[in-house]
Design a protein around this motif. Structure first.
Motif, mmCIF file in Angstrom:
data_model
loop_
_atom_site.group_PDB
_atom_site.id
_atom_site.type_symbol
_atom_site.label_atom_id
_atom_site.label_comp_id
_atom_site.label_asym_id
_atom_site.label_seq_id
_atom_site.Cartn_x
_atom_site.Cartn_y
_atom_site.Cartn_z
ATOM 1 N N GLU A 148 0.833 -1.204 0.000
ATOM 2 C CA GLU A 148 0.000 0.000 0.000
ATOM 3 C C GLU A 148 0.872 1.261 0.000
ATOM 4 O O GLU A 148 0.428 2.324 -0.415
ATOM 5 C CB GLU A 148 -0.924 0.004 1.222
ATOM 6 N N ARG A 167 7.376 9.198 -4.911
ATOM 7 C CA ARG A 167 6.495 10.328 -5.236
ATOM 8 C C ARG A 167 7.300 11.609 -5.477
ATOM 9 O O ARG A 167 6.765 12.571 -6.033
ATOM 10 C CB ARG A 167 5.496 10.556 -4.098
ATOM 11 N N ASN A 219 1.975 10.573 -10.420
ATOM 12 C CA ASN A 219 1.234 9.502 -9.723
ATOM 13 C C ASN A 219 1.755 8.106 -10.043
ATOM 14 O O ASN A 219 1.002 7.129 -10.005
ATOM 15 C CB ASN A 219 -0.268 9.560 -10.058
ATOM 16 N N SER A 222 1.088 5.267 -7.508
ATOM 17 C CA SER A 222 -0.303 4.799 -7.482
ATOM 18 C C SER A 222 -0.595 3.886 -8.659
ATOM 19 O O SER A 222 -1.241 2.845 -8.516
ATOM 20 C CB SER A 222 -1.255 5.998 -7.501
ATOM 21 N N ARG A 225 1.287 0.445 -8.422
ATOM 22 C CA ARG A 225 0.829 -0.442 -7.348
ATOM 23 C C ARG A 225 -0.128 -1.503 -7.879
ATOM 24 O O ARG A 225 -0.184 -2.616 -7.360
ATOM 25 C CB ARG A 225 0.165 0.372 -6.239
#
Length: 359
Positions: A148, A167, A219, A222, A225
């Motif tokens: 996560e 990030r 991103n 994200s 993932r």
């Protein structure tokens, strides 16, 4: 051609919702009346895109289903997604053969997760470059964070630490990987499509962004993932030590097979059979014989780290399977010394083998 444009790779929005793309594709006909992703959203998915500047906000994952765009007049080739949708000769979007196979497996609820993973291995450059490093003994340092928090993970490879999920745009080095391992990231399947379009790449070719010098990193943690969680779901990742995640090569080979894995990755160095050929060349005596048990112990430790049935069982399993698949055959054999181990099938005369490889 000196450049290939690479869009942001948008996978399913909710990382654990692996079914999302399958569900969307099942609602899109094999041959559509749409010329764009926005028209797909309007005609088949009930999305309101009538306003001129209306964005697909919560449906941006649709763009990841597209394959590529090629403008012949400008010679611009852009990878848009993982090739579940492509453009027909008349300009309309259609489902690819791989998409049809995925939808069929999804409707039967059998094997669709693996088909989805295979598609990412074939057509997602960013996924491919990560898998290239893991297949070549790279590993994740999780910094005690779960998937996560993928942005906190780093990737160690050949003595170097990379941060492809960070990030922080100044720290994130995904584009560095895409530059250093561009051919591994592109792979065989995109090269085949380029050949069909009669596109030849210069030796110095590079990935660039859709609208800039470098591919976008917005991103990225994200987006990435999603495939990483799919691979984890398939048990492709195992914890080798506290905070250290490696690739479960045995499971990947079980799911994909060595020949298909070689084809997907387009990287000779990760193929176990290529590794074995190299080791045989290094360890054989002047007559061409090699002690098979010590050799396969090294192969087992490298490519099958979770094997739990012992070395003798592994030697019999691996040799029998490889001979049956035609990867190599035993050209000659003879007995050795006690230090050479048990021998294939427990036979003393199979302690030393001369292997002939088929390719």
């Amino acid at each position: 051609m000196k450049q290939i444009k690479l869009s942001i790779e948008r996978f399913w929005i909710e990382p654990g919702n692996f079914e999302r793309w399958c569900e969307l594709l099942s609602r899109i006909p094999e041959k559509t009346e749409a010329r764009s992703i926005k028209e797909i959203a309007k005609l088949y998915l009930g999305k309101d895109v009538e306003e001129k500047d209306k964005k697909l906000d919560r449906s941006k994952e649709l763009f990841g289903l597209h394959g590529y765009e090629y403008a012949k007049h400008s010679r611009n080739f852009e990878i848009k997604g993982v090739y579940f949708l492509t453009r027909a000769d008349d300009g309309y979007l259609i489902r690819t053969e791989e998409a049809n196979e995925l939808v069929a497996a999804y409707e039967q609820q059998h094997g669709w997760e693996l088909l989805l993973a295979k598609q990412l291995l074939r057509y997602s450059p960013r996924t491919r470059v990560i898998m290239h490093m893991l297949l070549n003994d790279g590993y994740f340092e999780t910094n005690s964070q779960s998937l996560e928090q993928l942005s906190k993970w780093s990737l160690c490879f050949d003595g170097t630490i990379y941060h492809p999920f960070s990030r922080n745009p100044n720290l994130n080095d995904m584009n560095r990987l895409l530059h250093e391992f561009k051919n591994e990231a592109l792979g065989k399947d995109w090269r085949n499509i380029l050949a069909q379009e009669e596109i030849e790449l210069d030796e110095e070719w590079m990935f660039v962004g859709s609208n800039g010098k470098e591919p976008a990193k917005t991103n990225i943690s994200s987006f990435m993932r999603a495939p990483m969680q799919l691979f984890a779901y398939l048990d492709w990742f195992i914890e080798a030590d506290v905070g250290i995640i490696i690739l479960n090569k045995e499971k990947v080979l079980e799911h994909i097979g060595s020949r298909s894995l070689f084809s997907f990755t387009n990287v000779q160095s990760i193929s176990e059979i290529e590794w074995l050929k190299k080791k045989v060349g290094e360890e054989q005596d002047d007559r061409g014989f090699v002690a098979i048990e010590p050799l396969l112990r090294k192969l087992m430790e490298r490519f099958y780290p979770t094997w739990e049935q012992g070395l003798a069982r592994f030697v019999d399993y691996y040799m029998t399977k490889s001979i049956r698949e035609g990867l190599f055959y035993i050209a000659d054999y003879e007995s050795g010394q006690p230090r050479h181990g048990r021998g294939y099938l427990g036979k003393r005369e199979y302690q030393l083998l001369k292997l002939e490889f088929q390719r």
